[in-house]
Scaffold this motif. Structure first.
Motif: not given
Length: 415
Positions: A285-296, A325-335
């Motif tokens: 499973p790769l990160p999705t847009s839901a992963s962004i909310e989960a990261l927050v 979605a994968v790229t945004l999630s990974r970049i947000l995680e790094e931020a």
């Protein structure tokens, strides 16, 4: 009704190329009919203008003319590509009026070869040969002709013109055929070039995939190193302190466990990214847009003050483009990781917006008044962000703003 390319190409070819045997039979038949008409006309003129004694003398020549003409008419079809055979047909046309149509066809074929030496030789041969035959027949028949019309020079000039016309026509046909062949070769070369470009593009795609896997691995390395540093710090505290209350020991142990579990998950993702997709058994499973909310939410639970804003775009729209979605999630995680390392306790503002034909992620936090004493970092995190954005055709920027904020901004094409 649409035709297939193969059927269209086949129907555009000339009849001689599609049915060579039928074409040879048709050429022989036409030359036979036209030659027979020419022979009948010549035979009638000979009977009309000659006396009985002259007819008796010319009879063998007329029979020879007939036999040579029939043979030439039959042979003109099969001898399409033979140089020697077509030269023989031209010589037959010199001695036989019946063979003259076959000789004209042979001249056209020889002219297609576009040889100046051959054309000149055939023209001279026709001119002198027909002039000599005319003079010989007059001498054998005992006929005397006066004036320019019956002179050998006039016969030679007429014969030269008769030879030059078909030769020029054949040269035009040969030039056109050579041009068509050259154009076909150019088209074939263009197809080979396009195939090479397609292979080159495929190699570039494979290289980009390899670079993306390496970038993912470096990106994951920062996350793993961060989690391992958390493990090391808390484990070191447990090892050096024996006066901690049981509650704090359990909390520290739980923190170590969570960090180790997170590091293990990141390690699995990094190893999966480095493997060839064809070698993967089950999809990871790769990160999705839901992963962004989960990261927050995970950042908020970890104690970070996070404010996420969506503008001009929704999580559902991002979910339609998995790579984004994968790229945004990974970049947000790094931020989040950078903010936790370098600006602990500072609020993080996240903006994900649609701006014209791009989707923009902007992560910003205040710079701390006192930088942390020791920060364990490899320094590859922001480099991984830039490489990840460039692989998708986007851009990235990170740095300090005039109002003492640290900002990471990434713009990806929205397709």
């Amino acid at each position: 009704m649409l035709q297939s390319p193969a059927l269209s190409a086949s129907s555009s070819r000339p009849l001689a190329a599609r049915h060579p045997q039928l074409w040879a039979l048709l050429v022989s038949a036409v030359c036979f009919v036209v030659g027979a008409l020419a022979y009948v006309v010549l035979f009638g003129l000979t009977l009309d203008e000659s006396e009985e004694a002259q007819i008796a003398v010319l009879a063998p020549f007329l029979v020879a003319d007939l036999l040579v003409g029939i043979a030439a008419s039959i042979a003109v079809g099969p001898l399409r590509r033979s140089i020697v055979g077509n030269v023989a047909l031209v010589l037959a046309g010199v001695v036989s009026s019946f063979a003259m149509p076959a000789a004209i066809v042979a001249l056209v074929r020889l002219g297609e070869r576009r040889s100046l030496t051959l054309d000149a030789s055939l023209t001279v041969t026709m001119a002198f040969g027909m002039a000599a035959m005319s003079s010989w027949q007059d001498a054998v028949a005992g006929s005397t002709q006066t004036g320019l019309a019956g002179s050998p020079l006039a016969v030679a000039l007429v014969a030269a013109v008769m030879a030059a016309g078909p030769l020029l026509w054949g040269r035009v046909r040969g030039t056109r055929a050579a041009l068509v062949t050259a154009l076909r070769e150019q088209a074939a070369a263009a197809e080979r070039t396009n195939a090479a470009l397609a292979r080159s593009r495929e190699i570039d795609v494979q290289r980009a995939r390899a670079e993306e896997r390496r970038a993912l691995a470096r990106d994951m390395h920062d996350g793993i190193s961060h989690q391992l540093s958390v493990v090391a710090i808390h484990a070191g505290a447990l090892a050096s302190r024996d006066d901690l209350p049981p509650e704090q020991i359990r909390s520290t142990a739980q923190t170590i466990r969570d960090a180790a579990a997170t590091a293990g998950g990141m390690l699995r993702e990094a190893l999966t990214a480095l493997r060839d997709p064809a070698d993967l058994g089950e999809a990871v499973p790769l990160p999705t847009s839901a992963s962004i909310e989960a990261l927050v939410e995970a950042a908020r639970l970890a104690g970070q003050d996070v404010n996420l804003t969506w503008r001009g775009i929704t999580p559902e729209e991002v979910a339609c483009f998995p790579a984004r979605a994968v790229t945004l999630s990974r970049i947000l995680e790094e931020a989040f990781m950078n903010a936790a390392k370098h600006a602990p306790g500072e609020a993080v503002t996240i903006l994900i917006a649609r701006e014209r034909d791009q989707v923009v992620l902007r992560a910003e936090n205040c710079l701390p008044t006192r930088p942390p004493q020791q920060v364990i970092s490899t320094g590859h995190g922001l480099t991984g962000v830039a490489e990840r954005a460039s692989l998708l055709g986007g851009t990235s920027w990170s740095g300090t703003t005039p109002d003492r904020h640290f900002r990471v901004e990434v713009a990806l094409p929205w397709e």
